[in-house]
Design a protein around this motif. Structure first.
Motif, PDB file in Angstrom:
ATOM      1  N   THR A  29       0.743  -1.214  -0.181  1.00 26.63           N
ATOM      2  CA  THR A  29      -0.029  -0.061   0.116  1.00 26.63           C
ATOM      3  C   THR A  29       0.930   1.191   0.072  1.00 26.63           C
ATOM      4  N   THR A  30       2.219   1.009  -0.402  1.00 29.49           N
ATOM      5  CA  THR A  30       3.085   2.340  -0.299  1.00 29.49           C
ATOM      6  C   THR A  30       2.561   3.289  -1.433  1.00 29.49           C
ATOM      7  N   GLN A  31       2.385   4.535  -0.902  1.00 26.02           N
ATOM      8  CA  GLN A  31       2.073   5.757  -1.901  1.00 26.02           C
ATOM      9  C   GLN A  31       3.194   6.340  -2.361  1.00 26.02           C
ATOM     10  N   THR A  79       3.656   7.152   2.318  1.00 27.76           N
ATOM     11  CA  THR A  79       2.921   6.530   3.358  1.00 27.76           C
ATOM     12  C   THR A  79       2.431   5.119   3.018  1.00 27.76           C
ATOM     13  N   ARG A  80       2.015   4.566   4.049  1.00 24.83           N
ATOM     14  CA  ARG A  80       1.664   3.082   3.973  1.00 24.83           C
ATOM     15  C   ARG A  80       0.431   3.112   4.784  1.00 24.83           C
ATOM     16  N   THR A  81      -0.487   2.021   4.594  1.00 20.22           N
ATOM     17  CA  THR A  81      -1.542   1.434   5.397  1.00 20.22           C
ATOM     18  C   THR A  81      -1.280   0.424   6.424  1.00 20.22           C
ATOM     19  N   ASP A 115       4.140   9.288  -1.725  1.00 16.41           N
ATOM     20  CA  ASP A 115       4.645  10.376  -0.799  1.00 16.41           C
ATOM     21  C   ASP A 115       5.112   9.271   0.258  1.00 16.41           C
TER      22      ASP A 115
END
Length: 393
Positions: free
Chosen positions: A354-356, A360-362, A358
């Motif tokens: 889920t790495t974006q 960030t991850r979930t 920017d």
């Protein structure tokens, strides 16, 4: 050509041996022989006989009636004093220990040499010929006192002024780490000198090189201060150890020291935790042999040449307790809902898929990794980890 090579090699060994140095560990005996009026008797013959080996050292008194017999190995001796016109005096069973500088003054009585006076009293323990202060430990004491691991250095630590500065682990007969950690009269534990038959038995780091077997040690002394000029290279104390030598009689013994957990009570802390006694099986076994070198019809070394042989082995199977961190049972299946840091805050496990852009991850829902996402290799590897006994702190 081969003979020349042999001679050159022998010469090289002799030259190399001449450069070796050692401290003297043998004893000496001196005194004055006088007549009934107290006047010294010059030219009196003094014979010092090693009882066990029947070896003799013969000397005479000088013009002042003084005699000196150095280089006497630790043993029991018979000492004979004789001079024409005086009765012979025999002092029997005079025991000398390593480094002793004993004094024995004798007064001869007028009479025939054939008339002998035998004296069985011991010599004075006060040695006025040396300023060294030491503690002597003989073979009987070494053999009778129990030691864990059969390490003779443990007895040296019982001498006055000696403090065990290192750990008590690794004190088996072949261990040198635990053997080296002791302090003498407040000195540093790495500043002690250890002599084995007069030869330095420590490395540059003051670590003991060799630990002799208990059966092979005749005696040793612990010198705490005021050493003779022959000693040096130390800012602490000195342990000088003398090994056994053979005698005219053949001696030998076999031994085994047996330890087993079935003979021991469980430890209190293990009983409190409901843990059984750990396995503890130690067998120390070996032999000691000594005697004269004797080859029938070829060579008879009695009274002059002797041999000794000592061997010791150990078999040990015992627990070595330690604390290790292993994954909790829930973590092995991907459930990290109990994973917390030192502040008791939940440590979130994020889904790398889920790495974006920017960064960030979930986090996984409930901090649990789905079984379908677990690596089969990792799951198989977890089986090799032991199960956790107590919760982490």
């Amino acid at each position: 050509m081969n003979r020349q090579i042999f001679l050159h090699a022998l010469l090289a060994c002799l030259v190399a041996g001449a450069t070796l140095s050692a401290q003297e560990v043998r004893a000496s005996l001196s005194g004055i022989v006088s007549d009934p009026s107290g006047a010294p008797i010059p030219g009196a013959q003094v014979t010092v006989t090693n009882i066990a080996k029947n070896t003799k050292i013969v000397t005479e008194t000088n013009d002042s009636g003084l005699y000196n017999t150095p280089l006497l190995e630790p043993a029991a001796y018979n000492i004979t004093f004789e001079k024409d016109g005086f009765r012979r005096v025999v002092r029997d069973n005079v025991v000398l220990q390593s480094l002793d500088k004993a004094r024995l003054d004798v007064q001869l009585q007028v009479g025939a040499v054939a008339d002998a006076i035998t004296v069985s009293s011991t010599i004075s323990q006060l040695q006025t010929e040396t300023a060294s202060r030491d503690t002597a430990l003989n073979n009987q004491l070494i053999s009778n006192l129990p030691t864990q691991g059969r390490n003779p250095f443990q007895i040296a630590w019982a001498a006055p002024g000696v403090f065990k500065a290192g750990g008590w682990r690794y004190l088996r007969s072949f261990d040198i780490g635990g053997t080296s950690g002791f302090s003498v009269n407040g000195g540093r534990s790495g500043e002690n000198e250890v002599l084995l038959d007069g030869v330095s038995n420590v490395r540059n780091s003051r670590t003991v090189i060799h630990v002799p077997t208990m059966e092979s040690v005749q005696e040793f002394k612990v010198l705490t201060n005021t050493y003779d000029a022959q000693y040096g290279r130390t800012g602490g104390g000195i342990v000088t150890m003398v090994t056994k030598s053979g005698t005219n009689d053949i001696h030998g013994n076999l031994f085994e020291y047996f330890q087993n957990d079935k003979l021991n009570a469980n430890q209190t802390e293990l009983n409190g935790a409901g843990t059984k006694r750990p396995p503890n099986n130690i067998n120390s076994y070996g032999f000691f042999l000594s005697g004269p070198i004797f080859i029938p019809k070829v060579f008879d070394g009695r009274n002059k040449l002797f041999w000794t042989l000592s061997h010791e082995s150990m078999r040990q199977r015992s627990a070595d307790p330690a604390v290790a961190t292993v994954p909790a049972d829930a973590w092995r299946g991907g459930d990290f809902s109990t994973l917390r840091n030192a502040q008791s805050a939940l440590v979130s496990i994020y889904d790398p898929l889920t790495t974006q852009p920017d960064g960030t991850r979930t986090a996984f829902p409930g901090n649990v990794i789905p079984a379908s996402r677990l690596s089969p290799v990792a799951v198989a590897a977890m089986k090799f980890y032991p199960a956790a006994i107590n919760a982490g702190v």
